[in-house]
Write an enzyme that holds these catalytic residues in place. Sequence first.
Site, mmCIF file in Angstrom:
data_model
loop_
_atom_site.group_PDB
_atom_site.id
_atom_site.type_symbol
_atom_site.label_atom_id
_atom_site.label_comp_id
_atom_site.label_asym_id
_atom_site.label_seq_id
_atom_site.Cartn_x
_atom_site.Cartn_y
_atom_site.Cartn_z
ATOM 1 C CE1 TYR A 22 -0.329 4.840 6.854
ATOM 2 C CE2 TYR A 22 -2.193 4.200 8.199
ATOM 3 C CZ TYR A 22 -1.408 5.177 7.648
ATOM 4 O OH TYR A 22 -1.697 6.479 7.913
ATOM 5 C CG HIS B 95 -2.708 8.299 2.579
ATOM 6 N ND1 HIS B 95 -2.408 6.979 2.839
ATOM 7 C CD2 HIS B 95 -2.164 8.998 3.595
ATOM 8 C CE1 HIS B 95 -1.701 6.890 3.956
ATOM 9 N NE2 HIS B 95 -1.545 8.102 4.426
#
Length: 280
Positions: free
Chosen positions: A56, A116
């Site tokens: 991110y 993730h």
Amino acid sequence: MEKLNFQSTIQLRNGVKMPLFGFGTAEIAPTLMEQISIIGDAIDVGYRLLDTAQIYHTERGVGEAIKNSGIDRDDFFISTKIWNGEARRGKTAILKAFEESLRRLNTDYVDLLILHWPVPGKIVETWKVMEDLYYSGKVRALGLSNVERYQHLELIQNCDIMPHVQQDSFNPLCRNLYNKIFCDSHGITFEAFSPILRGKISAIDTIKEIGDKYDKNPIQITLRWDLQSNVVTIPRTSNKKHMISNSDIFDFELTEDDMQRINKLDKEEDNNWDIKYFNF
């Protein structure tokens, strides 16, 4: 049910308390200064669960915003993630990336570390490195994202620690029901990302009708439905007014009939990437 508020928590299987309601930081702004300002607004509104990730590029923004807030680090619940490139390269790369995450976050521990994506052939190897970080005290809880039940079983059969959290799709059109049932039966807390489908939830007539009943908008109804489903939810927005609106969900309670009306909207229309064949 117990009356919920902004500070309500859910106890993970290992005893760690995780806020039920938090703030997602993916794609909130391209520059560090913008990120610090937006995350600072979220902290001002009252968000304490802050969800970030290496990919991110908001970890530094989270760290700086917490520092600027003057609020003690231990009052926050910080979640970050191990990215695919590091998982593919193995233990040394994972450990190096994690230490870099700590540096960017300006902290010596994270509350939740999530794998993730389940890189094929690497999930067990990566998880064992994450277990080492957990045992070291630098991580308080471990989680998975974007997974299916058989991947949980792979860890259960080969590793010491069962995931404490699964972060995945959960919204009125995709309840991820079989995964949710599996997690509930194994004491794994479910966490919803993209809970409002980037605002698309506002066009669903049933949710609008329920909102009219409570004088709430469809997003507020959906977020309240998450909490009453015992699901941690982390909506994201760059707009402080929306942050406030999203959090205005603690002065009402959906009836069981309203909960079931929303449940029946489920079509298992997953908005996620292809879990089995992703190529990034």
